[in-house]
Design a protein around this motif. Structure first.
Motif, PDB file in Angstrom:
ATOM      1  N   LYS A  90      17.700  87.464  41.678  1.00 46.88           N
ATOM      2  CA  LYS A  90      16.407  86.787  41.635  1.00 46.88           C
ATOM      3  C   LYS A  90      16.033  86.285  43.029  1.00 46.88           C
ATOM      4  CE  LYS A  90      14.190  82.884  39.454  1.00 46.88           C
ATOM      5  NZ  LYS A  90      14.385  81.766  38.539  1.00 46.88           N
TER       6      LYS A  90
ATOM      7  N   SER B 118      21.306  85.153  39.506  1.00 44.04           N
ATOM      8  CA  SER B 118      20.655  84.240  40.439  1.00 44.04           C
ATOM      9  C   SER B 118      20.463  84.888  41.804  1.00 44.04           C
ATOM     10  CB  SER B 118      21.483  82.961  40.563  1.00 44.04           C
ATOM     11  OG  SER B 118      20.904  82.085  41.482  1.00 44.04           O
TER      12      SER B 118
ATOM     13  N   GLY C 228      10.659  69.775  36.709  1.00 44.23           N
ATOM     14  CA  GLY C 228       9.399  70.275  36.176  1.00 44.23           C
ATOM     15  C   GLY C 228       8.180  70.002  37.049  1.00 44.23           C
TER      16      GLY C 228
ATOM     17  N   THR D  86      13.679  77.694  43.336  1.00 49.30           N
ATOM     18  CA  THR D  86      13.493  77.366  41.918  1.00 49.30           C
ATOM     19  C   THR D  86      13.599  75.861  41.688  1.00 49.30           C
ATOM     20  OG1 THR D  86      15.844  77.696  41.478  1.00 49.30           O
ATOM     21  CG2 THR D  86      14.377  79.587  41.137  1.00 49.30           C
ATOM     22  N   ARG D  87      13.899  75.106  42.766  1.00 49.85           N
ATOM     23  CA  ARG D  87      13.962  73.645  42.697  1.00 49.85           C
ATOM     24  C   ARG D  87      13.069  73.048  43.777  1.00 49.85           C
ATOM     25  NH1 ARG D  87      19.594  74.890  42.762  1.00 49.85           N
ATOM     26  NH2 ARG D  87      20.520  74.636  40.711  1.00 49.85           N
TER      27      ARG D  87
ATOM     28  N   ARG E 272       9.553  80.057  41.578  1.00 51.34           N
ATOM     29  CA  ARG E 272       8.780  79.450  40.503  1.00 51.34           C
ATOM     30  C   ARG E 272       7.777  78.489  41.101  1.00 51.34           C
ATOM     31  NH1 ARG E 272      13.555  79.803  37.431  1.00 51.34           N
ATOM     32  NH2 ARG E 272      13.220  81.231  35.720  1.00 51.34           N
TER      33      ARG E 272
ATOM     34  N   ASP F 115       7.028  75.648  39.429  1.00 49.52           N
ATOM     35  CA  ASP F 115       7.539  74.339  39.038  1.00 49.52           C
ATOM     36  C   ASP F 115       9.055  74.309  39.134  1.00 49.52           C
ATOM     37  OD1 ASP F 115       4.947  73.480  38.400  1.00 49.52           O
ATOM     38  OD2 ASP F 115       5.095  74.320  36.393  1.00 49.52           O
ATOM     39  N   CYS F 116       9.587  73.151  39.476  1.00 51.66           N
ATOM     40  CA  CYS F 116      11.018  72.943  39.646  1.00 51.66           C
ATOM     41  C   CYS F 116      11.761  73.127  38.322  1.00 51.66           C
ATOM     42  CB  CYS F 116      11.245  71.530  40.189  1.00 51.66           C
ATOM     43  SG  CYS F 116      12.971  71.062  40.366  1.00 51.66           S
ATOM     44  N   ASP F 117      12.865  73.858  38.374  1.00 52.96           N
ATOM     45  CA  ASP F 117      13.704  74.058  37.188  1.00 52.96           C
ATOM     46  C   ASP F 117      14.338  72.760  36.719  1.00 52.96           C
ATOM     47  OD1 ASP F 117      13.211  76.752  37.026  1.00 52.96           O
ATOM     48  OD2 ASP F 117      15.156  77.366  37.827  1.00 52.96           O
ATOM     49  N   GLU F 118      14.557  71.825  37.630  1.00 56.56           N
ATOM     50  CA  GLU F 118      15.249  70.581  37.294  1.00 56.56           C
ATOM     51  C   GLU F 118      14.308  69.524  36.724  1.00 56.56           C
ATOM     52  OE1 GLU F 118      18.661  70.094  37.597  1.00 56.56           O
ATOM     53  OE2 GLU F 118      18.768  72.204  38.136  1.00 56.56           O
TER      54      GLU F 118
ATOM     55  N   CYS G 118      15.210  67.839  44.282  1.00 55.64           N
ATOM     56  CA  CYS G 118      16.229  68.315  43.337  1.00 55.64           C
ATOM     57  C   CYS G 118      17.231  69.235  44.032  1.00 55.64           C
ATOM     58  CB  CYS G 118      15.575  69.021  42.162  1.00 55.64           C
ATOM     59  SG  CYS G 118      14.688  67.895  41.060  1.00 55.64           S
TER      60      CYS G 118
END
Length: 73
Positions: free
Chosen positions: A28, A25, A42, A57-58, A35, A37-40, A62
């Protein structure tokens, strides 16, 4: 006594897995790659959040919930 050893080995493996996940993590995050879109949830990560935190990533909501959950632990 073997059960105690087994439980200790499982705990040690869990700690090692958590360390590896944290390292991945961090790498990254340092790479600045996030990203869209949110990992949690979407949903898309907002442009304002992306501008402030390119490695996000969130989504904001989130991430806020994640941080609140960590504070309670």
């Amino acid at each position: 006594m073997k059960v105690g050893n087994f439980e200790r080995e499982l705990a040690e493996q869990r700690v090692e897995d958590e360390k590896e996940a944290a390292i991945a993590s961090a790498r990254k995050a340092l790479s600045g790659v996030g990203r869209d879109d949110c990992d949690e949830c979407g949903r898309p990560i907002g442009q304002a959040r992306r501008k402030v935190m390119p490695s996000a990533t969130r989504c904001f909501s989130c991430q806020q919930a994640h941080e609140e959950g960590n504070r309670r632990r």
